[in-house]
Design a protein around this motif. Sequence first.
Motif, PDB file in Angstrom:
ATOM      1  N   VAL A  90      45.382  23.852  31.128  1.00 61.55           N
ATOM      2  CA  VAL A  90      44.771  23.206  29.963  1.00 61.55           C
ATOM      3  C   VAL A  90      45.867  22.867  28.957  1.00 61.55           C
ATOM      4  N   SER A  91      46.007  21.590  28.648  1.00 60.58           N
ATOM      5  CA  SER A  91      47.061  21.126  27.748  1.00 60.58           C
ATOM      6  C   SER A  91      46.804  21.566  26.307  1.00 60.58           C
ATOM      7  N   THR A  92      47.874  21.978  25.636  1.00 57.80           N
ATOM      8  CA  THR A  92      47.801  22.290  24.205  1.00 57.80           C
ATOM      9  C   THR A  92      48.424  21.176  23.375  1.00 57.80           C
ATOM     10  N   ASP A 119      39.757  21.342  18.081  1.00 64.96           N
ATOM     11  CA  ASP A 119      40.210  21.017  19.446  1.00 64.96           C
ATOM     12  C   ASP A 119      40.676  22.284  20.152  1.00 64.96           C
ATOM     13  N   GLU A 120      41.436  23.107  19.442  1.00 66.02           N
ATOM     14  CA  GLU A 120      41.931  24.361  20.013  1.00 66.02           C
ATOM     15  C   GLU A 120      40.764  25.239  20.456  1.00 66.02           C
ATOM     16  N   GLU A 121      39.761  25.338  19.600  1.00 67.58           N
ATOM     17  CA  GLU A 121      38.603  26.169  19.935  1.00 67.58           C
ATOM     18  C   GLU A 121      37.885  25.647  21.173  1.00 67.58           C
ATOM     19  N   ARG A 122      37.711  24.321  21.258  1.00 66.86           N
ATOM     20  CA  ARG A 122      37.061  23.733  22.442  1.00 66.86           C
ATOM     21  C   ARG A 122      37.854  24.037  23.704  1.00 66.86           C
ATOM     22  N   LYS A 123      39.166  23.946  23.618  1.00 67.70           N
ATOM     23  CA  LYS A 123      40.005  24.194  24.790  1.00 67.70           C
ATOM     24  C   LYS A 123      39.951  25.666  25.212  1.00 67.70           C
ATOM     25  N   LEU A 124      39.981  26.569  24.254  1.00 69.59           N
ATOM     26  CA  LEU A 124      39.898  27.989  24.592  1.00 69.59           C
ATOM     27  C   LEU A 124      38.519  28.338  25.165  1.00 69.59           C
ATOM     28  N   ARG A 125      37.475  27.716  24.630  1.00 73.21           N
ATOM     29  CA  ARG A 125      36.130  27.932  25.179  1.00 73.21           C
ATOM     30  C   ARG A 125      36.055  27.395  26.609  1.00 73.21           C
ATOM     31  N   LEU A 126      36.690  26.252  26.866  1.00 71.70           N
ATOM     32  CA  LEU A 126      36.738  25.687  28.218  1.00 71.70           C
ATOM     33  C   LEU A 126      37.415  26.656  29.182  1.00 71.70           C
ATOM     34  N   VAL A 127      38.536  27.241  28.765  1.00 68.83           N
ATOM     35  CA  VAL A 127      39.234  28.218  29.607  1.00 68.83           C
ATOM     36  C   VAL A 127      38.299  29.381  29.929  1.00 68.83           C
ATOM     37  N   ALA A 128      37.661  29.936  28.913  1.00 69.10           N
ATOM     38  CA  ALA A 128      36.778  31.086  29.104  1.00 69.10           C
ATOM     39  C   ALA A 128      35.576  30.729  29.982  1.00 69.10           C
ATOM     40  N   ASP A 132      41.269  36.028  43.818  1.00 66.18           N
ATOM     41  CA  ASP A 132      41.140  37.150  42.881  1.00 66.18           C
ATOM     42  C   ASP A 132      42.476  37.538  42.243  1.00 66.18           C
ATOM     43  N   GLN A 133      43.551  36.922  42.671  1.00 67.48           N
ATOM     44  CA  GLN A 133      44.858  37.144  42.052  1.00 67.48           C
ATOM     45  C   GLN A 133      45.266  35.986  41.145  1.00 67.48           C
ATOM     46  N   LEU A 134      44.370  35.027  40.975  1.00 67.17           N
ATOM     47  CA  LEU A 134      44.644  33.873  40.121  1.00 67.17           C
ATOM     48  C   LEU A 134      43.993  34.058  38.758  1.00 67.17           C
ATOM     49  N   GLY A 135      44.561  33.406  37.765  1.00 65.05           N
ATOM     50  CA  GLY A 135      43.996  33.390  36.422  1.00 65.05           C
ATOM     51  C   GLY A 135      44.147  32.003  35.838  1.00 65.05           C
ATOM     52  N   LEU A 136      43.452  31.745  34.752  1.00 61.98           N
ATOM     53  CA  LEU A 136      43.467  30.438  34.098  1.00 61.98           C
ATOM     54  C   LEU A 136      43.900  30.601  32.658  1.00 61.98           C
ATOM     55  N   SER A 137      44.738  29.668  32.195  1.00 66.66           N
ATOM     56  CA  SER A 137      45.253  29.726  30.833  1.00 66.66           C
ATOM     57  C   SER A 137      45.566  28.318  30.345  1.00 66.66           C
ATOM     58  N   THR A 138      45.925  28.239  29.065  1.00 64.36           N
ATOM     59  CA  THR A 138      46.483  27.002  28.541  1.00 64.36           C
ATOM     60  C   THR A 138      47.921  26.892  29.035  1.00 64.36           C
ATOM     61  N   GLN A 139      48.507  25.707  28.937  1.00 59.25           N
ATOM     62  CA  GLN A 139      49.883  25.505  29.406  1.00 59.25           C
ATOM     63  C   GLN A 139      50.877  26.304  28.576  1.00 59.25           C
ATOM     64  N   CYS A 140      50.602  26.415  27.295  1.00 62.48           N
ATOM     65  CA  CYS A 140      51.431  27.219  26.393  1.00 62.48           C
ATOM     66  C   CYS A 140      50.579  27.512  25.169  1.00 62.48           C
ATOM     67  N   GLY A 141      51.175  28.056  24.133  1.00 58.02           N
ATOM     68  CA  GLY A 141      50.412  28.346  22.923  1.00 58.02           C
ATOM     69  C   GLY A 141      50.182  27.098  22.085  1.00 58.02           C
ATOM     70  N   PHE A 142      49.458  27.257  21.004  1.00 58.24           N
ATOM     71  CA  PHE A 142      49.143  26.137  20.120  1.00 58.24           C
ATOM     72  C   PHE A 142      50.110  26.040  18.948  1.00 58.24           C
ATOM     73  N   ALA A 143      51.127  26.876  18.894  1.00 61.91           N
ATOM     74  CA  ALA A 143      52.034  26.919  17.745  1.00 61.91           C
ATOM     75  C   ALA A 143      52.798  25.620  17.539  1.00 61.91           C
ATOM     76  N   SER A 144      53.003  24.853  18.587  1.00 67.04           N
ATOM     77  CA  SER A 144      53.794  23.633  18.452  1.00 67.04           C
ATOM     78  C   SER A 144      53.053  22.530  17.711  1.00 67.04           C
ATOM     79  N   ILE A 145      51.810  22.758  17.275  1.00 69.30           N
ATOM     80  CA  ILE A 145      51.097  21.719  16.529  1.00 69.30           C
ATOM     81  C   ILE A 145      51.779  21.442  15.200  1.00 69.30           C
ATOM     82  N   ALA A 146      52.542  22.414  14.677  1.00 63.62           N
ATOM     83  CA  ALA A 146      53.250  22.197  13.409  1.00 63.62           C
ATOM     84  C   ALA A 146      54.272  21.085  13.536  1.00 63.62           C
TER      85      ALA A 146
END
Length: 78
Positions: A11-13, A61-70, A38-52
Amino acid sequence: PDDKQVVLGLVSTKSPALETPEELTARIDDAARFFARDQLGLSTQCGFASIAAGNPITEADEERKLRLVADTAHAVWG
């Protein structure tokens, strides 16, 4: 190895465009051809800190993406 996990940063940040659950599930299915699901997991590509630095992504947008991951993780792994 059986004691390792692989986290798929699918998931792109950097963009507000939301990936679809179907896209993510298909990519997880592809990865499961090479590693036990069962050894796989899902995450964003990186954190959202680079938005600055100017990435056009809002807090909503961040909330929608994190909800999508979950939501996708719950659908895939229960």
